[in-house]
Design an enzyme around this catalytic site. Structure first.
Site, short mmCIF file in Angstrom:
data_model
loop_
_atom_site.label_atom_id
_atom_site.label_comp_id
_atom_site.label_asym_id
_atom_site.label_seq_id
_atom_site.Cartn_x
_atom_site.Cartn_y
_atom_site.Cartn_z
N SER A 100 4.12 -12.17 15.50
CA SER A 100 4.80 -11.18 16.33
C SER A 100 4.97 -11.66 17.76
O SER A 100 4.12 -12.39 18.29
CB SER A 100 3.99 -9.87 16.34
N TYR A 153 -3.10 -4.81 18.23
CA TYR A 153 -2.14 -5.32 17.25
C TYR A 153 -1.73 -6.73 17.63
O TYR A 153 -1.78 -7.66 16.80
CB TYR A 153 -0.91 -4.41 17.18
N SER A 190 16.48 1.82 31.31
CA SER A 190 17.14 1.22 30.14
C SER A 190 18.39 0.46 30.51
O SER A 190 19.02 -0.16 29.66
CB SER A 190 17.52 2.33 29.14
N ARG A 200 15.22 -6.34 25.97
CA ARG A 200 14.46 -6.88 24.85
C ARG A 200 15.34 -7.77 23.99
O ARG A 200 16.57 -7.69 24.02
CB ARG A 200 13.91 -5.74 23.98
N ASN A 229 0.87 -1.17 0.00
CA ASN A 229 0.00 0.00 0.00
C ASN A 229 0.90 1.22 0.00
O ASN A 229 1.56 1.50 1.00
CB ASN A 229 -0.90 -0.01 1.24
N LYS A 241 9.12 4.03 8.82
CA LYS A 241 8.23 3.53 9.86
C LYS A 241 7.89 4.56 10.93
O LYS A 241 7.06 4.31 11.79
CB LYS A 241 8.85 2.29 10.52
N PHE A 287 14.95 6.16 28.03
CA PHE A 287 14.01 6.15 29.13
C PHE A 287 14.69 5.58 30.38
O PHE A 287 15.54 4.70 30.29
CB PHE A 287 12.78 5.30 28.82
N GLU A 288 14.30 6.10 31.53
CA GLU A 288 14.79 5.53 32.78
C GLU A 288 14.40 4.05 32.84
O GLU A 288 13.29 3.67 32.48
CB GLU A 288 14.18 6.27 33.97
N ARG A 328 7.47 6.53 14.15
CA ARG A 328 7.65 6.21 15.57
C ARG A 328 7.83 4.72 15.80
O ARG A 328 8.34 4.29 16.85
CB ARG A 328 6.47 6.72 16.39
#
Length: 336
Positions: free
Chosen positions: A117, A140, A205, A215, A33, A179, A202-203, A181
């Site tokens: 996912s 999602y 991490s 992750r 698309n 992509k 971010f705190e 964000r």
């Protein structure tokens, strides 16, 4: 015979098209698309036989236009925005569209490889491809989860042709600039460092053991290799985790990104990488509060269990953050 790649102008799809080209496959129908037209840039250096809009494609499939002309569909097209709140759109785009393609592939004896996912696991701390560990946190993840359940039903009935789902973890690498964000942490770190001369995290991490986030970051080159492995083995079906198999912190990504940028700026690969402490002391890394909007909708820890993938015969090692991000930074700097 054609190979069809949906989401072909997207991040993973375009990397798969490029990987197919590298092995001499060019009779590819690219489906996507292009309402957001900038994605076309991902296909500039790729060779394809035809391009179809995703709605035109599904209409043609249902009308029988491709009957007997397709070897495989690699279905990468989906809305991957985890913050999308339009459930009707998400289910139509991710679930119903996929079901139509699955039915057609089974009817035509066509290999069907699709993008699932790790969002299907939600807040779980166990990442095995089993129903008891699944509980998506957003629509999602639910759209991917529900389609996986349909696939499990088909697999239990001894399908006529290959069905393979890949539960992608945090994929990063070339061809994701469009992509926004939803691009990878490495991509955002790269752009922030170029713009501000530092990376803000971010705190939390620092690592899961300190109450933070870790992750499974997987390089898109490995994702493409796994897809082609299963394409070469049509006798293998199932739902498989596709990650690096290791959990690493956002700090690891930032450190690899900044060092990659510094090496590119200095023009030498022999420059000793700076440690996390050195980067913080020099003001190259800073920390900000974790956004309220993400609380409760965000997987704090992910680590792919690759037992099933390895048992299926895929033996190649997966790149670490340090290896993959270094390669990615070289690719990005060559195109700045």
């Amino acid at each position: 015979m054609y190979t069809i790649v949906t989401g072909a102008a997207g991040f993973i799809g375009s990397n798969i098209v490029k990987a197919l080209n590298a092995r001499g496959v060019t009779k590819i129908i690219a489906v996507d698309n292009l309402t957001k037209a900038d994605k076309f840039k991902n296909l500039i250096d790729c060779e394809i036989a035809d391009y179809l809009d995703k709605n035109d494609f599904i209409a043609r499939i249902q009308a029988g236009h491709f009957d007997g002309e397709v070897d495989a569909i690699l279905h990468e097209g989906a809305c991957s925005d985890t913050m999308e709140t339009d459930g009707r759109y998400m289910m139509e785009n991710n679930f119903r569209y996929s079901t139509i393609l699955l039915d057609w592939c089974q009817d035509q004896d066509v290999q069907f490889l699709y993008a699932s996912s790790a969002a299907t696991y939600g807040g779980s701390n166990v990442f095995k491809e089993e129903r008891q560990y699944e509980g998506p946190l957003n629509v999602y993840g639910y759209s991917k989860f529900l389609f996986d359940q349909i696939v499990r039903q088909r697999l239990a009935k001894d399908p006529s042709s290959q069905i393979v789902g890949f539960r992608y973890f945090n994929v990063y690498g070339p061809r994701e600039y469009h992509k926004g964000r939803m691009a990878s942490v490495a991509f955002h770190n790269f752009n922030q460092f170029r713009a501000e001369g530092k990376v803000k995290l971010f705190e939390g991490s620092h690592g899961y053991e300190n109450g933070g986030q870790m992750r499974d970051f997987v390089f898109v080159g490995d994702v493409a290799k796994v897809n082609l492995f299963f394409l070469d083995h049509p006798e293998k079906s199932g739902i498989f985790n596709l990650g690096s198999g290791r959990a690493q912190s956002f700090n690891d990504v930032a450190v690899a990104t900044v060092n990659g940028c510094l090496q590119a700026k200095s023009g030498t690969e022999n420059q000793a990488p700076l440690t996390l402490a050195e980067l913080r002391n020099q003001g190259l890394l800073e920390y900000t509060a974790f956004p309220e909007a993400l609380k409760g909708k965000y997987q704090a820890f992910t680590q792919a269990d690759l037992t099933r993938l390895r048992a299926a015969g895929y033996e190649a090692p997966m790149a670490s953050v340090e290896e993959g991000v270094a390669e990615y930074m070289e690719w990005l700097h060559a195109r700045v």
